[in-house]
Every structure is written in C-alpha cells, then in structure tokens.
Enzyme design. Structure first.
Site, PDB file in Angstrom:
ATOM      1  N   LYS A 275       0.676  -1.065   0.055  1.00  0.00           N
ATOM      2  CA  LYS A 275      -0.077  -0.047  -0.290  1.00  0.00           C
ATOM      3  C   LYS A 275       0.900   1.275   0.098  1.00  0.00           C
ATOM      4  CE  LYS A 275      -3.550  -2.715   0.483  1.00  0.00           C
ATOM      5  NZ  LYS A 275      -2.852  -4.117   0.265  1.00  0.00           N
TER       6      LYS A 275
ATOM      7  N   GLU B 237      -8.640   0.669  -6.673  1.00  0.00           N
ATOM      8  CA  GLU B 237      -9.904   1.286  -5.868  1.00  0.00           C
ATOM      9  C   GLU B 237      -9.490   2.683  -5.753  1.00  0.00           C
ATOM     10  OE1 GLU B 237     -10.175  -0.775  -2.171  1.00  0.00           O
ATOM     11  OE2 GLU B 237     -10.432  -2.713  -3.121  1.00  0.00           O
TER      12      GLU B 237
ATOM     13  N   GLU C 298      -5.740   2.473  -3.528  1.00  0.00           N
ATOM     14  CA  GLU C 298      -4.871   1.375  -3.706  1.00  0.00           C
ATOM     15  C   GLU C 298      -5.228   0.457  -4.629  1.00  0.00           C
ATOM     16  OE1 GLU C 298      -5.518  -0.210   0.230  1.00  0.00           O
ATOM     17  OE2 GLU C 298      -7.116  -1.453  -0.380  1.00  0.00           O
TER      18      GLU C 298
END
Length: 697
Positions: free
Chosen positions: A116, A275, A288
């Site tokens: 991430k 996303e 992410e």
C-alpha cells in the site's frame, strides 16, 4: 494449457477456482489445515495435501509447504485466491524460481502495487491524485498520534499488507489513534506476517468505487467496468453491486482509463482491482490496487458474461486477452451479499460452530458466463459442516443478476428469504434490512451509510416489514395444516378425536414475558390444494377475547402453499403474490411455538385455541438469571489476554480482556466502575458464548 494446478487457499474461493478448472479440463490439488480436513474444497479437488495445524501461520501462510505440495503432486501452477499469500511478493517470486507458474501478477507488479505504501508513491509519481497522508511505516503509537495531528483528524490507520478489513482503524481523537495503531499492528502481524502501518486522511462521506482491470503478457490491459462497494461496516464490504448507481458515463470512462494507465505502468498481468474514493462531485482519488482476484468479482462476471478465473489461468499460461476494450459488454445489474457467520443482534460478533442446517436458495447461475439474470451461490461449506474460529467469517456469497437495479434488489430479497442457516448466527437479517432501506433503494448512500443508520447497533426493530400480520397469518396456516394431519391419524379415542375448528389465537412473543395476541379465523381451508383464507383480527381488549372480532377489523390473507410441514422453506402465494418464507416448530424458550421468518423479520408465535390462550395468560414468567456481576464472553473465541486480577479496582472504559476470533481482536471493557472478585477463565482457553470470564464484587 496447464494439466494440473494447486489452489493455495481454502473456503469458497478455493471451491470457485476448482469449478472453473474442472470446466477447463484441468486437474486440481487442494491444500488444507487440520481444522479443514473435512472441508468442501478438499472434497471437490482431485487431490489434497495436509499443510499443518489450524493457525494460518502454521499452514496456509507457510510458502515452503505449499510449494512442496505442488511439486509432490506434479502441479504446474499455483492459484493463490485472495487473502493469505495472494499479494505476497516473496511467495510469487519463490513460485517462479521453483519453475512453477503463479496464476496472478508478476512479483515486480505485486511489489509496486500490492504494497500500500509503495503503490501510493508510484501513483503520485504517475500524476494520479492521491489522498493526503503519511506513506512511511509508523513505528510507535506516540508517533502515530503526532502524525495524526499534522494530517488532521479523522485519520485512517492501515496495515501496509492489509486487506479485507483486517488491519484497519479510523481514529477521531488521540485515544482512538493510540489504541487503533496497536490493534492494527497486531492484526497485521497475525494475519499477514507484516506489521508495517501507515496513515492517511479519512475522507468523510465518500463513495468507494473500484475498477476491475485485466492484463496479459503481451502488454494488453482492459478495464471491465466498475463495482460499487460503499456499503461497508468497519471498512469491510457488506453489499457490492455493478454497475454503480452513482457515477456518470464520463466518470466511469475516466476512472477506467486511469486504472488501465496505472496497470500498464507496472506491466500488470492477470486480474487486479484499482480502488478509488469518489466525492459528491464525482472527483476521484486513487486509494490502492489489489493485485489479486477480489471477493466481489462475481458481480463483474454477471454484467460482462466473462469468467475472471478462467481468464487469469489463460493469461498465466501465456495466452493473449481474447477481446479488446470496445468489445466488453455491460448487461443488466448484479448485486452480491456476503453471508457471514456473525450475530448482527450482538454487535456482529463472530459465530462459530456446526452448521446444523445449511440450505442455500435455488440457483440458476452455476458458473460465470453461463445462465443470465438469475441467482448464484459461491460457498465453501455444506450441510453439517463446521465454521472454525481460525479463519474469516464468510459462509457464502449470494449473487443475483437482474435486468435492472430494482429487479436485482427484488431477486436478492427473495433469495435471502430462501437461505436457511441453522446452528450458528448469520448476518442475513441485516442484509435484508439494508436492501429494504429507502436510501439504499434510491442509491443515495456512501461509506458512512451503516454507521449513520445503525450507529447504536442493529436491533430487531431495525428490520421493517411492510405487512407483519402476514407472518401471523402464515403461522395460522401452518397450524391449521398440522391439525388437518392430526385429525387423520387412525386409532383416536372415541369422543376425544382431534377436532378442526375455525377460531384460534396467535400469541406472539415480544420478549421478557411480554406477548401480543391476535384472534385468527380460518373461514375456508382446502387441504389437497394447500389453500386457506385466514383473517387476522385486531388484538382483543384483554388480549384474548376476539372470536367475534375476527370477523370484523383486521386483514384477510388467502395463502396457497403445498410445502410439507417439515419443510423449513415455504413456497407459495399470498393474495396472489408469490412468497418464500422460513418456518420451524419449537424454540428453546417455547417448544410449541413457530419461528416464522420473512424479509429479515422473525417472530416467535404460538397458535392456540381461545381457551388455551386464556390459560396461557396465567402462566408465570421465569426471569433469566442475574449476570450483572459477571463478564461473559460475547462470542466463541480464544482468550488471548486478561488485563485484571482479583482485588483490582477497574474504572469504566478500562480494558478487561481480549478475545480473538476469525482473525479479529475484540477488546472487552468495563461498563462501570467495579472491583474484580475472581478471574474464572485462563489465557489460551477456547471460550463459548456467554462463558464467564471475570466475576465482580
């Protein structure tokens, strides 16, 4: 094409991959822990290999054992599913170095996008809008609080290797931040073996919309439209749908093109998801990228007619994508409900144990890309199976495909009515309430929807029913049908035969010894056709008088159903409209009562003769034992920490104990100032629901 593949996962996703592999003529190898020796995915696969003990860190997270199993069985490729090792760069590299094929993106793509922190840096370099935050690993709770002050509350604390709602907390103040950082880090270490945590600004009232991408080894990348994933609880998705009822065609195209550009930048191969958080003005920001198959991939399969698992396998085998962007269709509307083993009426605490009865609704879509506009169930359990406490809480995914959104919602409500789960609690009543909520039906919601409408918890009164008297009438129908059968039993004592009457009283329990009573009158009954006309009268003045009233006010219901008395699911029509409901005789508190369920609402009702109803009013109420001086386990789980000892004075809000279940930490705190008298459980003990942990003075 591969001749044999190994699925490095468990549960419904392992079963899902096996189904597509069989369709393609590929042999499958399952892996399993000791807790999963009788699991459905083990039964479905052609071969199965034991990995080790139940905890994930000793079985499903041990790369060496999985690779050894692949070599031992002659598997040529490994499909990681989602969770566990699916986004682990080291595992993907190891698979490739061992001469096997990883059915997913290359390890360098996982390194760039699966982490991430790294993905947000790369997105920033690619001029993709990102949310303000701190993208370096945070080392301590105090540092987390200091960073939160710089960013400004509220903030989101996230595990770098997180996913599925694990290792994620939202903090609105210093205490939230301090405690949330510790819990987030512990969950990340336990679930992913990586305790790095970072932080970003929490955008209030956002939409969570994701774009499905698919790339091949030849450099082709396409997007398969979007999924609306804003209905979330504690950052874990509850309902997903495709397409989104919110974004415009222009926004859809812009998000898709940006997702493709990002995937191409890291030479992405396989299925993946980008996303975004989307504002009210349809501005969107990169959150992410999940470098794996998503839990909610079936809704994309429904509207496109594509099998994403098959495409992942073909891409991994070196085949190019068989279509271009302008050839991807979008047809109808799909919705997915995650059916989880949790009790919505006890703050969604995990519920584990034996599935005494498990009957999914009737399906018409068995696999991706086949039947259209129907019902599909993806599951990894079976009737009589076990829901262990070591893994996540998902029982099944219920997917429907409708011609439009209203049709999909109607199909989903009916499918939920026909989903029978006994032995453990499930979130089906909550799902039914969400689908009936006017804001959901209108598409007017964001990620704060559940917190806004169910912030104080979920209660029975939160499940509305447009006609609750129908449930009473259905109980009367079942009782009348039972009396008909009893009257036909041979050898009855002369003069004492079972008599068929027209008048009854439905006694509906409202808890704590409180009841409502409705006079019932059945004026017509045709047993052969399973048909009855039932009048539900208004409640009598003293709760039981009402034989005459049954002919007056109230409602009439013509119910037709040929379902048998021992059927849990009842199919039929009421006043000409089809229905699916559930009914069972006998509850722990009332062996003669019926439990009727429909549209998420459940009532406990006993149908009696008028005289028996009068006597019922005289029955004393036995109050439950006083447990106010006990700390009870609210769920089954592992007691990992006790924070108090005998004689200790505890203030309201202080930590008492920590229970771990389904990879989530649950902290039990004092509700008032108390003094500890005795500690009744030991650390490491497996607790049952309502098992005493601590006794107070």
């Amino acid at each position: 094409m591969f001749k044999k593949i190994l699925i490095a996962n468990r549960g419904e996703i392992a079963c899902r991959v096996i189904k597509t592999a069989k369709k393609m003529g590929i042999a499958t190898v399952a892996v399993y822990s000791e807790a999963d020796k009788d699991a459905r995915h083990v039964e479905l696969a052609d071969e199965a290999v034991l990995l080790g003990p139940a905890p994930s860190r000793e079985s499903y997270l041990v790369a060496d054992k999985i690779i050894a199993a692949a070599k031992q069985t002659g598997a040529q490729a490994i499909h990681p599913g989602y969770g566990f090792l699916s986004e682990n760069e080291d595992f993907a590299r190891r698979v490739e170095e061992e001469g096997l094929v990883f059915i997913g993106p290359k390890h360098y793509s996982i390194a760039a996008m699966g982490d991430k922190i790294a993905s947000k840096k790369l997105a920033g370099e690619a001029q993709v809008n990102t949310i303000p935050g701190h993208n370096q690993p945070i080392e301590s709770p105090d540092e987390a609080v200091a960073i939160a002050h710089r960013i400004g509350y509220p903030v989101m604390i996230k595990a770098s290797a997180g996913g599925g709602g694990k290792g994620l907390r939202v903090a609105f103040n210093d205490k939230d931040c301090h405690d949330g950082f510790t819990s987030c880090r512990n969950e990340a270490r336990a679930s992913f073996g990586d305790d790095r945590v970072f932080m970003e600004k929490f955008v209030e009232s956002p939409r969570h919309i994701e774009i499905q991408v698919l790339g091949d080894a030849q450099g082709n990348v396409v997007y398969l439209w979007e999924r609306e994933c804003s209905i979330q609880r504690r950052h874990q998705k509850v309902i997903e749908e495709a397409p989104s009822p919110f974004i415009s065609e222009a926004t859809r195209r812009a998000m898709g093109e940006q997702a493709v550009a990002l995937a191409k930048a890291v030479k992405y191969q396989s299925a993946g998801t980008v996303e975004f958080v989307v504002g009210k003005d349809q501005s969107f920001y990169f959150l992410e990228m999940n470098t794996r198959l998503q839990v909610e991939h079936p809704v994309t399969e429904c509207i496109t007619g594509l099998d994403l698992v098959e495409l992942m396998i073909r891409v991994a085998a070196g085949e190019p994508l068989p279509f271009k962007q302008d050839e991807i269709r979008r047809e109808g509307w799909a919705i997915e409900c995650r059916i989880n083993a949790e009790d919505p009426f006890r703050n969604f605490l995990p519920s584990t144990g034996r599935l005494v009865k498990y009957q999914p609704p009737e399906t018409s879509m068995e696999a991706a890309g086949e039947a259209r506009f129907g019902v599909r169930v993806d599951t990894g359990v079976f009737d009589g199976g076990e829901i262990p406490m070591f893994y996540d809480s998902m029982i099944a995914k219920l997917i429907v495909h409708g011609r439009d959104r209203d049709d999909a919602i109607a199909k989903m409500r009916e499918a939920l009515n026909g989903f029978v789960i006994r032995g453990i609690s499930s979130n089906i009543p909550f799902q039914s309430a969400l689908l009936a909520h006017p804001d959901f039906r209108s598409g007017d919601f964001n990620t704060g929807f559940i917190a806004q409408h169910y912030g104080s918890g979920f209660h029975a009164e939160d499940v509305p029913h447009d006609d609750p008297d129908f449930l009473v009438a259905l109980a009367g129908f079942i009782r009348r049908k039972a009396r008909e059968r009893e009257a036909g039993i041979t050898g009855q004592l002369p003069g004492h035969e079972v008599r068929i009457e027209h008048d009854y009283v439905a006694v509906v329990s409202e808890g704590q010894g409180s009841f409502r009573r409705y006079p019932l009158n059945i004026t017509e009954y045709v047993g052969a056709q399973g048909e009855a006309l039932i009048h539900v009268g208004a409640e009598g003045a003293d709760g039981v008088e009402g034989r005459g009233q049954a002919q007056g006010g109230g409602k009439s219901y013509r119910i037709v159903s040929t379902s048998r008395l021992n059927d849990t699911r009842l199919f039929g029509t009421v006043n000409g409209r089809p229905f699916v409901a559930q009914a069972e005789r006998g509850t722990p508190r009332a062996p003669l009562a019926y439990r009727i369920q429909h549209n998420g609402r459940a009532i406990e009702v006993t149908v009696l003769s008028p005289r028996a109803a009068e006597l019922h009013r005289l029955m004393p109420y036995k109050a439950p034992p006083d447990t106010s001086k006990l700390l009870l386990s609210p769920m089954p789980g592992l007691l990992v920490h006790i924070a108090v000892q005998p004689g200790q004075l505890v203030q309201a809000g202080e930590r008492l104990a920590v229970i771990e279940a389904m990879k989530m930490e649950n902290i039990l705190t004092a509700t008032q100032d108390v003094k500890v008298a005795e500690v009744l459980a030991k650390v490491g003990e497996s607790l049952a629901v309502d098992q005493p942990i601590v006794r107070f003075e």
